[in-house]
Design a protein around this motif. Structure first.
Motif, PDB file in Angstrom:
ATOM      1  N   MET A 282     -11.222   5.289  -4.017  1.00 17.25           N
ATOM      2  CA  MET A 282     -10.416   4.804  -2.901  1.00 17.25           C
ATOM      3  C   MET A 282      -9.025   4.438  -3.403  1.00 17.25           C
ATOM      4  O   MET A 282      -8.886   3.849  -4.479  1.00 17.25           O
TER       5      MET A 282
ATOM      6  N   SER B  23      -6.400   1.061   0.211  1.00 10.98           N
ATOM      7  CA  SER B  23      -7.685   0.939   0.917  1.00 10.98           C
ATOM      8  C   SER B  23      -8.574  -0.111   0.280  1.00 10.98           C
ATOM      9  O   SER B  23      -9.329  -0.798   0.977  1.00 10.98           O
TER      10      SER B  23
ATOM     11  N   ASP C 277      -7.364  -3.435   1.506  1.00 10.48           N
ATOM     12  CA  ASP C 277      -7.732  -3.561   2.913  1.00 10.48           C
ATOM     13  C   ASP C 277      -9.210  -3.898   3.039  1.00 10.48           C
ATOM     14  O   ASP C 277      -9.602  -4.778   3.815  1.00 10.48           O
TER      15      ASP C 277
END
Length: 453
Positions: free
Chosen positions: A377, A381, A384
């Motif tokens: 990832m 991301s 997040d």
């Protein structure tokens, strides 16, 4: 526990607009309308409002109580109320969460500035392929996204260093009304388009067949995140509240504003989308790929109107992002200012520089440098996921347990009733929700996000 020399908001309007600005962000503009449209329209909206009442408002009041009682930054406020126990770690978690979100939220905020520039200079194009390619090329650029993120942080920095009244409160009194005006202008333009009634029907017609457990959990999660719970923002702002601020009334007013913006965002997006036969996607695809094309198509017979509408839309997004980023920045600024015993200006500089570095790495991970990734990832991301799906629900859950079971009941009641000057007729209901209902609801959202239930 209140400090007489501590900065404070100068008016009740300032409190409402500043805290509502913290809650109203990009998630209201794209996530709520999409979720409502895909999960039963009016049925989702009604359930969402119910979730705000039973989860959002009690959690917000809880952070109000901790912030005002502690009269300090989020970490120190929890430390004061925990009397040195390990519960103080919840406050530090809130500061860390707000700091990390500031970094990658600045990246998305910077995208909005790029699209204002691109719209103003007619660089984005008018067909869907060109618009989509514009975003992909921009996101993969190693320089432009970083520069826009830094520019957004510098704008935020300028507000923060001016203080609570002259910076945050004064900016909120300008930004929030402007945001509403822009939103209403675009809503009116969107709803006047041919075929707009299909989009209105899509948003407001209740589809009871879609009412299920997943939809309830989605509404719970949206109500929790849209009000900026557990990010440290609400607790920090509450530390600037006066003793006569009605906490429950303020929470209700802020929640009403937040819900109103979210519903108006749906009236802005769906009528325009359905007028040209486009079904919106979610996330970045919606606001940076689909909607520019929608506005240009919808106003194809009036190119200048489409141009202006697109420009106003990204101005609206930028304002929503700015009001949220100001509150996020203030969480860390207040922390460094009080814990390191330095000036606000120095504390703000520390936050601006360090979050700019975090934002730069997050931005570069989206295309320019694929090596900036973990577990397959991008770093963006990862941040997040960790903040949104782990830190926020864990922080919210622990806050409910802390205030509902650890902090003395009389202390909680004293803040809830402003030292006994208010009746407090809802206190028993509030305490029941914060002790039992809210922790279970947050736990359900947390497990659902991790696909455990």
């Amino acid at each position: 526990m209140a400090k007489t020399d501590r900065a404070s908001f100068g008016s009740k309007l300032g409190i409402i607009l500043a805290t509502a600005g913290s809650a109203v962000g990009l998630g209201n503009i794209w996530r709520f309308p999409y979720m409502a449209g895909e999960n039963g329209g009016a049925a989702f909206i009604f359930i969402y409002i119910a979730c705000v009442i039973v989860l959002g408002i009690p959690c917000m009041v809880s952070e109000f109580i901790i912030g005002r009682r502690g009269a300090a930054n989020t970490a120190r406020a929890y430390s004061k109320l925990s009397r040195g126990s390990m519960w103080k770690c919840v406050g530090y978690l809130g500061v860390l969460t707000g700091f990390l979100i500031t970094g990658y939220y600045a990246v998305v905020s910077g995208w909005c500035l790029e699209y204002i520039y691109g719209s103003a200079t007619s660089q984005i194009g008018t067909d869907r392929v060109a618009i989509g390619q514009y975003f992909d090329d921009f996101a993969a650029d190693p320089v432009r996204p970083v520069l826009w993120a830094v520019a957004f942080l510098l704008i935020t920095h300028f507000v923060i260093v001016r203080g609570v009244r002259n910076g945050i409160e004064r900016a909120s009194k300008v930004l929030m009304p402007t945001l509403f005006i822009l939103l209403l202008v675009i809503v009116v333009a969107s709803c006047m388009l041919p075929g707009a009634e299909k989009g209105i029907t899509f948003l407001f017609q209740p589809d009871l067949d879609k009412v299920n457990g997943d939809m309830f959990l989605g509404a719970l999660g949206q109500s929790f995140y849209s009000l900026s719970i557990a990010m440290g923002c609400i607790c920090t702002y509450a530390s600037y509240f006066s003793r006569d601020t009605h906490l429950m009334k303020s929470a209700v007013q802020i929640s009403v504003i937040d819900c109103l913006v979210a519903i108006l965002a749906g009236l802005m997006i769906f009528p325009a989308a359905f007028s040209v036969g486009v079904e919106p996607d979610s996330g970045a695809s919606l606001i940076f790929k689909t909607l520019p094309n929608v506005f240009h198509q919808a106003f194809s017979s009036m190119p200048m109107v489409g141009y202006v509408t697109s420009l106003l839309f990204y101005a609206l997004l930028s304002l929503a992002a700015l009001t949220s980023l100001i509150s996020l920045h203030e969480v860390s600024t207040a922390f460094f200012e009080e814990e390191l015993h330095i000036s606000r200006k120095k504390a703000a500089c520390i936050v601006t520089v360090t979050t700019a570095v975090v934002g730069a790495f997050c931005s570069l991970s989206l295309g320019a440098f694929d090596g900036l990734s973990l577990f397959g990832m991008p770093l963006f991301s990862i941040f997040d996921f960790v903040t949104g799906q782990i830190f926020l629900p864990v922080g919210g859950f622990l806050t409910c347990i802390f205030l509902g079971w650890y902090v003395p009941r009389q202390d909680v009641r004293d803040e809830f009733t402003n030292g006994g000057t208010l009746r407090g007729s809802l206190f028993a209901a509030y305490l029941f929700l914060i002790r039992f209902v809210c922790p279970l609801a947050i736990l359900a959202v947390f497990l659902n996000q991790l696909n455990i239930i």
